[in-house]
Design an enzyme around this catalytic site. Structure first.
Site, PDB file in Angstrom:
ATOM      1  N   LYS A 127     -29.619  18.917 -32.775  1.00 15.46           N
ATOM      2  CA  LYS A 127     -29.768  20.203 -33.473  1.00 15.46           C
ATOM      3  C   LYS A 127     -29.293  20.122 -34.918  1.00 15.46           C
ATOM      4  O   LYS A 127     -28.340  19.400 -35.227  1.00 15.46           O
ATOM      5  CB  LYS A 127     -28.961  21.290 -32.738  1.00 15.46           C
ATOM      6  CG  LYS A 127     -29.148  21.268 -31.220  1.00 15.46           C
ATOM      7  CD  LYS A 127     -28.458  22.409 -30.492  1.00 15.46           C
ATOM      8  CE  LYS A 127     -28.523  22.187 -28.988  1.00 15.46           C
ATOM      9  NZ  LYS A 127     -27.363  21.470 -28.426  1.00 15.46           N
ATOM     10  N   ASP A 157     -28.638  16.763 -23.941  1.00 14.26           N
ATOM     11  CA  ASP A 157     -28.621  17.778 -24.994  1.00 14.26           C
ATOM     12  C   ASP A 157     -27.354  17.604 -25.829  1.00 14.26           C
ATOM     13  O   ASP A 157     -26.248  17.821 -25.341  1.00 14.26           O
ATOM     14  CB  ASP A 157     -28.636  19.181 -24.360  1.00 14.26           C
ATOM     15  CG  ASP A 157     -28.704  20.272 -25.417  1.00 14.26           C
ATOM     16  OD1 ASP A 157     -29.825  20.675 -25.776  1.00 14.26           O
ATOM     17  OD2 ASP A 157     -27.635  20.715 -25.892  1.00 14.26           O
ATOM     18  N   TYR A 186     -21.554  18.535 -32.602  1.00 13.39           N
ATOM     19  CA  TYR A 186     -20.694  18.099 -31.497  1.00 13.39           C
ATOM     20  C   TYR A 186     -19.929  16.817 -31.854  1.00 13.39           C
ATOM     21  O   TYR A 186     -18.959  16.463 -31.187  1.00 13.39           O
ATOM     22  CB  TYR A 186     -21.493  17.854 -30.196  1.00 13.39           C
ATOM     23  CG  TYR A 186     -22.260  19.049 -29.656  1.00 13.39           C
ATOM     24  CD1 TYR A 186     -22.071  20.330 -30.149  1.00 13.39           C
ATOM     25  CD2 TYR A 186     -23.185  18.874 -28.622  1.00 13.39           C
ATOM     26  CE1 TYR A 186     -22.796  21.401 -29.649  1.00 13.39           C
ATOM     27  CE2 TYR A 186     -23.903  19.948 -28.116  1.00 13.39           C
ATOM     28  CZ  TYR A 186     -23.716  21.205 -28.642  1.00 13.39           C
ATOM     29  OH  TYR A 186     -24.437  22.266 -28.138  1.00 13.39           O
ATOM     30  N   HIS A 229     -29.959  25.243 -34.907  1.00 12.92           N
ATOM     31  CA  HIS A 229     -28.871  25.533 -33.965  1.00 12.92           C
ATOM     32  C   HIS A 229     -28.525  27.022 -33.904  1.00 12.92           C
ATOM     33  O   HIS A 229     -28.320  27.570 -32.814  1.00 12.92           O
ATOM     34  CB  HIS A 229     -27.650  24.696 -34.360  1.00 12.92           C
ATOM     35  CG  HIS A 229     -26.687  24.437 -33.258  1.00 12.92           C
ATOM     36  ND1 HIS A 229     -25.967  23.276 -33.155  1.00 12.92           N
ATOM     37  CD2 HIS A 229     -26.309  25.192 -32.194  1.00 12.92           C
ATOM     38  CE1 HIS A 229     -25.183  23.319 -32.073  1.00 12.92           C
ATOM     39  NE2 HIS A 229     -25.383  24.478 -31.479  1.00 12.92           N
TER      40      HIS A 229
HETATM   41  P1  NAD Z   1     -21.303  25.284 -18.897  1.00 13.64           P
HETATM   42  O1  NAD Z   1     -21.657  26.644 -18.437  1.00 13.64           O
HETATM   43  O2  NAD Z   1     -22.164  24.136 -18.583  1.00 13.64           O
HETATM   44  O3  NAD Z   1     -19.832  25.091 -18.380  1.00 13.64           O
HETATM   45  C1  NAD Z   1     -19.161  23.895 -18.491  1.00 13.64           C
HETATM   46  C2  NAD Z   1     -17.865  24.030 -17.713  1.00 13.64           C
HETATM   47  O4  NAD Z   1     -18.175  24.205 -16.338  1.00 13.64           O
HETATM   48  C3  NAD Z   1     -17.083  22.759 -17.863  1.00 13.64           C
HETATM   49  O5  NAD Z   1     -15.833  23.093 -18.397  1.00 13.64           O
HETATM   50  C4  NAD Z   1     -16.921  22.222 -16.455  1.00 13.64           C
HETATM   51  O6  NAD Z   1     -15.568  22.000 -16.187  1.00 13.64           O
HETATM   52  C5  NAD Z   1     -17.413  23.317 -15.553  1.00 13.64           C
HETATM   53  N1  NAD Z   1     -18.270  22.739 -14.487  1.00 13.64           N
HETATM   54  C6  NAD Z   1     -19.364  21.948 -14.657  1.00 13.64           C
HETATM   55  N2  NAD Z   1     -19.903  21.639 -13.484  1.00 13.64           N
HETATM   56  C7  NAD Z   1     -19.146  22.230 -12.543  1.00 13.64           C
HETATM   57  C8  NAD Z   1     -19.198  22.270 -11.119  1.00 13.64           C
HETATM   58  N3  NAD Z   1     -20.150  21.642 -10.446  1.00 13.64           N
HETATM   59  N4  NAD Z   1     -18.247  22.985 -10.468  1.00 13.64           N
HETATM   60  C9  NAD Z   1     -17.291  23.635 -11.137  1.00 13.64           C
HETATM   61  N5  NAD Z   1     -17.180  23.648 -12.483  1.00 13.64           N
HETATM   62  C10 NAD Z   1     -18.099  22.942 -13.176  1.00 13.64           C
HETATM   63  O7  NAD Z   1     -21.074  25.397 -20.500  1.00 13.64           O
HETATM   64  P2  NAD Z   1     -21.483  24.595 -21.773  1.00 13.64           P
HETATM   65  O8  NAD Z   1     -21.022  23.184 -21.737  1.00 13.64           O
HETATM   66  O9  NAD Z   1     -21.042  25.406 -22.917  1.00 13.64           O
HETATM   67  O10 NAD Z   1     -23.077  24.617 -21.732  1.00 13.64           O
HETATM   68  C11 NAD Z   1     -23.874  23.532 -21.315  1.00 13.64           C
HETATM   69  C12 NAD Z   1     -24.530  22.868 -22.494  1.00 13.64           C
HETATM   70  O11 NAD Z   1     -25.249  23.820 -23.288  1.00 13.64           O
HETATM   71  C13 NAD Z   1     -23.562  22.256 -23.520  1.00 13.64           C
HETATM   72  O12 NAD Z   1     -22.955  21.078 -23.072  1.00 13.64           O
HETATM   73  C14 NAD Z   1     -24.468  22.108 -24.703  1.00 13.64           C
HETATM   74  O13 NAD Z   1     -25.319  20.978 -24.539  1.00 13.64           O
HETATM   75  C15 NAD Z   1     -25.261  23.395 -24.650  1.00 13.64           C
HETATM   76  N6  NAD Z   1     -24.689  24.456 -25.516  1.00 13.64           N
HETATM   77  C16 NAD Z   1     -25.425  24.887 -26.561  1.00 13.64           C
HETATM   78  C17 NAD Z   1     -24.944  25.870 -27.404  1.00 13.64           C
HETATM   79  C18 NAD Z   1     -25.782  26.351 -28.544  1.00 13.64           C
HETATM   80  O14 NAD Z   1     -25.298  27.096 -29.393  1.00 13.64           O
HETATM   81  N7  NAD Z   1     -27.022  25.955 -28.627  1.00 13.64           N
HETATM   82  C19 NAD Z   1     -23.671  26.436 -27.191  1.00 13.64           C
HETATM   83  C20 NAD Z   1     -22.931  25.973 -26.102  1.00 13.64           C
HETATM   84  C21 NAD Z   1     -23.451  25.004 -25.260  1.00 13.64           C
END
Ligand code: NAD
Length: 278
Positions: free
Chosen positions: A75, A45, A50, A108
């Protein structure tokens, strides 16, 4: 380890767990995505905003994995809803990704103050017709936005990708989605690390009961609720950990205890409100 597939309302299928690359720095993206593909992820994704679609594309090209085994989402950014901008935007994304077609293209954010998300949705319908994306959906759309695009076009998005984690469950949107056969993609599934999700008693207890980590328990909660997830990490051991969630099941009581974590006053959101992103 096999990641289950979810069937979308257009008949296409999507791996229920993938890898999200928000905030993966462009210079690290090829390595991180290559590692994700190596450990077994097949769903990526990304988004134009990004700034790392080229790295995703480079990793895909180098992987040698057949195109039809991969599911790639990108997106449309907020300043490209008008006129024919979406045509140019998807062409740029495809060129950066090195692909002829993405699997899923999303609006998005609705950017309601610009009042052009309906036009953006109409353009995505055209882009799907032109074969540039197999499926189309939206992100960060609230129920009034969803009602507006569906009543105007008759085309129901395949997914709505929204902020969703135990402190912010958006039940009005998930109920609407269930009633209209729209799949929910949970972004920020781990709360983006912005509150003590892993130390919360229901999560810690579920993890301990199954000999798994708190992150794995939370991912399992999403999966068992039918949500699609793509947690982000740039560390190989966490990429592996986040994929290793298909050998246990939370009980109904464990799920109910995590469901009950949402504060009643709506303060669990960790990122922007969709009405305020324009
Ligand atoms: P997330 O909830 O996936 O959190 C990521 C954080 O969690 C990272 O900083 C990482 O250090 C930590 N983490 C990951 N795996 C872990 C584990 N096993 N143990 C402990 N900590 C861990 O947040 P995100 O990246 O914002 O969301 C995931 C995905 O969603 C994004 O990468 C993106 O593709 C998507 N996204 C979309 C939007 C949107 O507006 N559509 C906004 C934000 C994110």
């Amino acid at each position: 380890m096999t990641v289950p597939s979810v069937t979308l309302n257009d008949g296409n299928t999507i791996p229920q767990l993938g890898y999200g690359v928000f905030k993966v720095p462009p210079a690290d993206t090829e390595r991180a995505v290559a590692e994700a593909l190596e450990v077994g992820y097949r769903h990526i994704d990304t988004a134009a905003i990004y700034g790392n679609e080229e790295g995703v594309g480079a990793a895909i090209a180098a992987s040698g994995i057949a195109r039809d085994e991969l599911f790639i989402t990108t997106k449309l950014w907020n300043d490209r809803h008008d006129g024919d901008e979406p045509d140019a935007a998807i062409a740029e994304s495809l060129a950066k990704l090195g692909l002829e077609q993405v699997d899923l293209y999303l609006v998005h954010w609705p950017t309601p103050a610009q009042d052009n998300y309906l036009h953006a949705w109409e353009k995505l319908i055209e882009l799907r017709g032109a074969g540039l994306t197999r499926s189309i959906g939206v992100s960060n759309h609230l129920v009034p936005h969803l009602e507006k695009i569906v009543s105007a076009t008759g085309v129901v998005p395949a997914v709505n990708q929204i902020e969703l984690h135990p402190a912010h469950q958006q039940r009005d949107i998930t109920d609407w989605a269930a009633a209209h056969d729209v799949k929910i993609e949970s972004w920020g599934p781990l709360g983006q690390g912005k509150y003590d999700l892993f130390g919360a008693a229901p999560v810690a207890a579920a993890a301990e009961a199954h000999g798994k980590t708190p992150a794995q328990a939370v991912l399992r909660w999403h999966l068992q609720k039918g949500f699609i997830v793509f947690p982000k990490s740039v560390r190989r051991e966490r990429l592996e950990e986040n994929l290793d969630v298909f050998d246990f099941e939370l009980t109904a009581d464990e799920i109910a205890a995590i469901d009950a974590m949402e504060p009643g006053d709506g303060t669990g959101r960790v990122s922007a409100h969709p009405d305020e992103v324009n």
